[in-house]
Design a protein around this motif. Structure first.
Motif, PDB file in Angstrom:
ATOM      1  N   LEU A   1      20.795  31.562  20.007  1.00 50.28           N
ATOM      2  CA  LEU A   1      20.789  32.440  21.166  1.00 50.28           C
ATOM      3  C   LEU A   1      21.298  33.837  20.822  1.00 50.28           C
ATOM      4  O   LEU A   1      20.827  34.836  21.381  1.00 50.28           O
ATOM      5  CB  LEU A   1      21.654  31.842  22.285  1.00 50.28           C
ATOM      6  CG  LEU A   1      21.060  30.677  23.067  1.00 50.28           C
ATOM      7  CD1 LEU A   1      22.027  30.214  24.138  1.00 50.28           C
ATOM      8  CD2 LEU A   1      19.725  31.049  23.701  1.00 50.28           C
TER       9      LEU A   1
ATOM     10  N   ALA B   1      18.567  35.121  17.517  1.00 50.19           N
ATOM     11  CA  ALA B   1      17.163  35.251  17.922  1.00 50.19           C
ATOM     12  C   ALA B   1      17.022  34.809  19.369  1.00 50.19           C
ATOM     13  O   ALA B   1      16.668  33.652  19.646  1.00 50.19           O
ATOM     14  CB  ALA B   1      16.256  34.420  17.008  1.00 50.19           C
ATOM     15  N   PRO B   2      17.305  35.692  20.321  1.00 51.31           N
ATOM     16  CA  PRO B   2      17.245  35.291  21.739  1.00 51.31           C
ATOM     17  C   PRO B   2      15.863  34.838  22.188  1.00 51.31           C
ATOM     18  O   PRO B   2      15.746  34.040  23.114  1.00 51.31           O
ATOM     19  CB  PRO B   2      17.682  36.560  22.485  1.00 51.31           C
ATOM     20  CG  PRO B   2      18.417  37.384  21.468  1.00 51.31           C
ATOM     21  CD  PRO B   2      17.764  37.069  20.150  1.00 51.31           C
ATOM     22  N   SER B   3      14.811  35.339  21.544  1.00 47.95           N
ATOM     23  CA  SER B   3      13.447  34.973  21.951  1.00 47.95           C
ATOM     24  C   SER B   3      12.926  33.748  21.213  1.00 47.95           C
ATOM     25  O   SER B   3      11.730  33.449  21.288  1.00 47.95           O
ATOM     26  CB  SER B   3      12.510  36.162  21.700  1.00 47.95           C
ATOM     27  OG  SER B   3      12.507  36.501  20.314  1.00 47.95           O
ATOM     28  N   TYR B   4      13.771  33.046  20.498  1.00 44.96           N
ATOM     29  CA  TYR B   4      13.317  31.908  19.682  1.00 44.96           C
ATOM     30  C   TYR B   4      12.705  30.808  20.559  1.00 44.96           C
ATOM     31  O   TYR B   4      11.685  30.201  20.190  1.00 44.96           O
ATOM     32  CB  TYR B   4      14.496  31.357  18.884  1.00 44.96           C
ATOM     33  CG  TYR B   4      14.154  30.158  18.037  1.00 44.96           C
ATOM     34  CD1 TYR B   4      13.524  30.302  16.807  1.00 44.96           C
ATOM     35  CD2 TYR B   4      14.469  28.871  18.470  1.00 44.96           C
ATOM     36  CE1 TYR B   4      13.212  29.203  16.031  1.00 44.96           C
ATOM     37  CE2 TYR B   4      14.163  27.761  17.697  1.00 44.96           C
ATOM     38  CZ  TYR B   4      13.538  27.933  16.483  1.00 44.96           C
ATOM     39  OH  TYR B   4      13.227  26.835  15.711  1.00 44.96           O
ATOM     40  N   TYR B   5      13.308  30.537  21.708  1.00 46.28           N
ATOM     41  CA  TYR B   5      12.830  29.455  22.560  1.00 46.28           C
ATOM     42  C   TYR B   5      11.701  29.897  23.498  1.00 46.28           C
ATOM     43  O   TYR B   5      11.161  29.066  24.232  1.00 46.28           O
ATOM     44  CB  TYR B   5      13.987  28.900  23.393  1.00 46.28           C
ATOM     45  CG  TYR B   5      15.035  28.203  22.542  1.00 46.28           C
ATOM     46  CD1 TYR B   5      14.837  26.914  22.075  1.00 46.28           C
ATOM     47  CD2 TYR B   5      16.204  28.852  22.191  1.00 46.28           C
ATOM     48  CE1 TYR B   5      15.784  26.270  21.294  1.00 46.28           C
ATOM     49  CE2 TYR B   5      17.173  28.228  21.414  1.00 46.28           C
ATOM     50  CZ  TYR B   5      16.955  26.941  20.966  1.00 46.28           C
ATOM     51  OH  TYR B   5      17.892  26.330  20.195  1.00 46.28           O
ATOM     52  N   GLY B   6      11.361  31.183  23.493  1.00 43.04           N
ATOM     53  CA  GLY B   6      10.233  31.663  24.279  1.00 43.04           C
ATOM     54  C   GLY B   6      10.441  31.453  25.772  1.00 43.04           C
ATOM     55  O   GLY B   6      11.517  31.660  26.324  1.00 43.04           O
ATOM     56  N   GLY B   7       9.392  31.021  26.444  1.00 43.74           N
ATOM     57  CA  GLY B   7       9.450  30.817  27.889  1.00 43.74           C
ATOM     58  C   GLY B   7       9.813  29.412  28.293  1.00 43.74           C
ATOM     59  O   GLY B   7       9.507  29.014  29.417  1.00 43.74           O
TER      60      GLY B   7
ATOM     61  N   TRP C   1      12.599  28.242  28.990  1.00 45.55           N
ATOM     62  CA  TRP C   1      13.648  28.187  30.011  1.00 45.55           C
ATOM     63  C   TRP C   1      13.076  28.099  31.420  1.00 45.55           C
ATOM     64  O   TRP C   1      13.761  27.638  32.339  1.00 45.55           O
ATOM     65  CB  TRP C   1      14.547  29.431  29.911  1.00 45.55           C
ATOM     66  CG  TRP C   1      15.267  29.532  28.597  1.00 45.55           C
ATOM     67  CD1 TRP C   1      15.066  30.446  27.626  1.00 45.55           C
ATOM     68  CD2 TRP C   1      16.287  28.652  28.119  1.00 45.55           C
ATOM     69  NE1 TRP C   1      15.894  30.220  26.561  1.00 45.55           N
ATOM     70  CE2 TRP C   1      16.669  29.113  26.839  1.00 45.55           C
ATOM     71  CE3 TRP C   1      16.909  27.526  28.636  1.00 45.55           C
ATOM     72  CZ2 TRP C   1      17.642  28.491  26.074  1.00 45.55           C
ATOM     73  CZ3 TRP C   1      17.881  26.890  27.884  1.00 45.55           C
ATOM     74  CH2 TRP C   1      18.248  27.379  26.614  1.00 45.55           C
ATOM     75  N   ASN C   2      11.846  28.544  31.604  1.00 40.92           N
ATOM     76  CA  ASN C   2      11.240  28.499  32.936  1.00 40.92           C
ATOM     77  C   ASN C   2      10.607  27.156  33.256  1.00 40.92           C
ATOM     78  O   ASN C   2      10.115  26.953  34.363  1.00 40.92           O
ATOM     79  CB  ASN C   2      10.177  29.597  33.060  1.00 40.92           C
ATOM     80  CG  ASN C   2      10.766  30.985  32.871  1.00 40.92           C
ATOM     81  OD1 ASN C   2      11.894  31.245  33.312  1.00 40.92           O
ATOM     82  ND2 ASN C   2      10.024  31.871  32.217  1.00 40.92           N
TER      83      ASN C   2
END
Length: 323
Positions: free
Chosen positions: A281, A284-290, A292-293
Motif C-alpha cells: 500500500l 505501490a498504492p495502485s497495485y490492487y487496482g479497482g 477495493w470497489n
C-alpha cells in the motif's frame, strides 16, 4: 546612617534565613522521596504515610475493585475478578470508561473525517472499546501471576524458617509482607492485616488466592485448611509445597524454552501477510487496482481474517498448555 545600616543587616539576616529554609525544605522533600522510593512494596509505602492500618487496608482493597470486606464490588464477577487479578489500581468504572470513550471517538472519526465505511468504525469501536481492555487486563494478570509464582517459593521458605525459629504463623506472614517486593509483599500484607482485624488464616489465604488467581495459592489454601482441621507439621507441609512449586516453575521454563521456536514461527507466519500488505500500500498504492470497489472484498477480508485467527489460536494452544 545607623538606621540604614541596621536595615541592611536585617535584610542580610532575612536573606540568609530564607536560603537556609529553602535548602532545608529541599533536603526534607528529597529525603522523603528517597524513603518512598526505597520502600520495598506498595503497602509499606501506604503505611509510611502515617495512615491508620485499617484505612490502609480498606484503601488497598478499594483500589483493586474490592469492597472493605474483600468481596467483588461489581455484579459482573468474571470482569471484576479479571480486573482484581491484573493488579491495576484505580476505579474499574474509570478504566472501562476510558477505553469505551476512546473507542467511540475513533468510531466517529473514521467515517466522518477519514471517509471510512461505518462498518470499519463499528469494528474499531469493538476492538478499542471492548477487546483491547480485556487484552490489557489479561496480559497484566498473566505477567503478575508469573512474577508472583517466581516469588512464592522464597516466601514459603521464609515462613518455614520463621516458624522453625519459634514465631507464630501470623508473625511469619508479617515478616514476608515486610521483606518481599510487590506483588507478593503487598498481597501478604493484606493477609496479615485481615488476620489482625479478625479474619481466620484459612479465609485470609482463600481470599488471597481469589485476588491473585495463581493455582499454587489454591494448594497453599487447601494445605492450611487441612492442617487446621487434622493437625500436622506445618513447616514440613510448607517446605514440601515450596519444593513442588519451585520444580514446577523449572519445568514451565523448560517447556517455554523448548516451545520458543513454535512461538516465533507463529508470530512470523501471522505478521508476514499484514506487513507485506502494508508495504504494498505504501510502495505501490495502485497495485490492487479497482479491487477495493468489489462487493466481495469485505466478506473476503472477514473470512480469511477469521481463518488466520483460528490458525493463530491453534498454534497458541500447541505451545501453551497446562501440565
Amino acid at each position: 546612617m545607623l538606621t540604614g545600616q541596621t536595615l541592611l543587616y536585617f535584610i542580610y539576616v532575612l536573606a540568609a534565613a530564607s536560603v537556609i529554609l529553602t535548602a532545608e525544605s529541599l533536603y526534607v522533600s528529597y529525603s522523603a522521596r528517597r524513603v518512598r522510593t526505597g520502600t520495598i512494596n506498595h503497602r509499606l509505602a501506604r503505611l509510611a504515610e502515617e495512615v491508620p492500618a485499617e484505612k490502609t487496608l480498606q484503601g488497598l482493597l478499594r483500589e483493586r475493585g474490592l469492597t472493605e470486606a474483600g468481596d467483588y464490588i461489581s455484579g459482573m464477577i468474571a470482569l471484576n475478578r479479571l480486573y482484581t487479578q491484573s493488579g491495576i489500581t484505580g476505579s474499574p468504572l474509570a478504566f472501562a470508561a476510558m477505553f469505551l470513550l476512546a473507542g467511540l471517538a475513533i468510531a466517529l472519526v473514521l467515517p466522518l473525517l477519514l471517509r471510512f465505511s461505518p462498518i470499519v468504525g463499528l469494528l474499531a469501536f469493538w476492538f478499542v472499546g471492548i477487546a483491547l481492555p480485556l487484552l490489557v487486563l489479561r496480559r497484566a494478570r498473566n505477567r503478575r501471576i508469573q512474577k508472583f509464582a517466581a516469588q512464592l517459593p522464597d516466601a514459603l521458605d521464609m515462613i518455614v524458617r520463621s516458624l522453625r525459629a519459634g514465631h507464630p504463623t501470623t508473625v511469619a506472614i508479617n515478616l514476608v509482607a515486610r521483606e518481599m517486593a510487590d506483588p507478593l509483599g503487598t498481597e501478604f500484607g493484606i493477609v496479615s492485616d485481615e488476620i489482625t482485624f479478625g479474619l481466620s488464616l484459612e479465609n485470609a489465604v482463600r481470599k488471597l488466592s481469589q485476588r491473585v488467581g495463581f493455582e499454587g495459592l489454591h494448594l497453599l489454601s487447601v494445605s492450611l485448611s487441612i492442617q487446621a482441621k487434622t493437625g500436622g507439621n506445618l513447616t514440613e507441609i510448607l517446605g514440601n509445597l515450596s519444593m513442588v512449586l519451585r520444580e514446577r516453575q523449572k519445568l514451565r521454563l523448560k517447556i517455554r524454552a523448548l516451545s520458543a521456536e513454535g512461538r516465533v514461527s507463529a508470530w512470523i507466519i501471522s505478521l508476514f501477510p499484514v506487513v507485506m500488505f502494508c508495504l504494498l500500500l505504501v510502495i505501490a498504492p495502485s497495485y490492487y487496482g479497482g479491487v477495493w470497489n468489489s462487493p466481495l472484498i469485505l466478506p473476503a477480508f472477514l473470512i480469511f481474517g477469521a481463518w488466520a485467527l483460528l490458525g493463530d489460536f491453534i498454534m497458541y494452544r500447541m505451545v501453551n498448555f497446562d501440565f
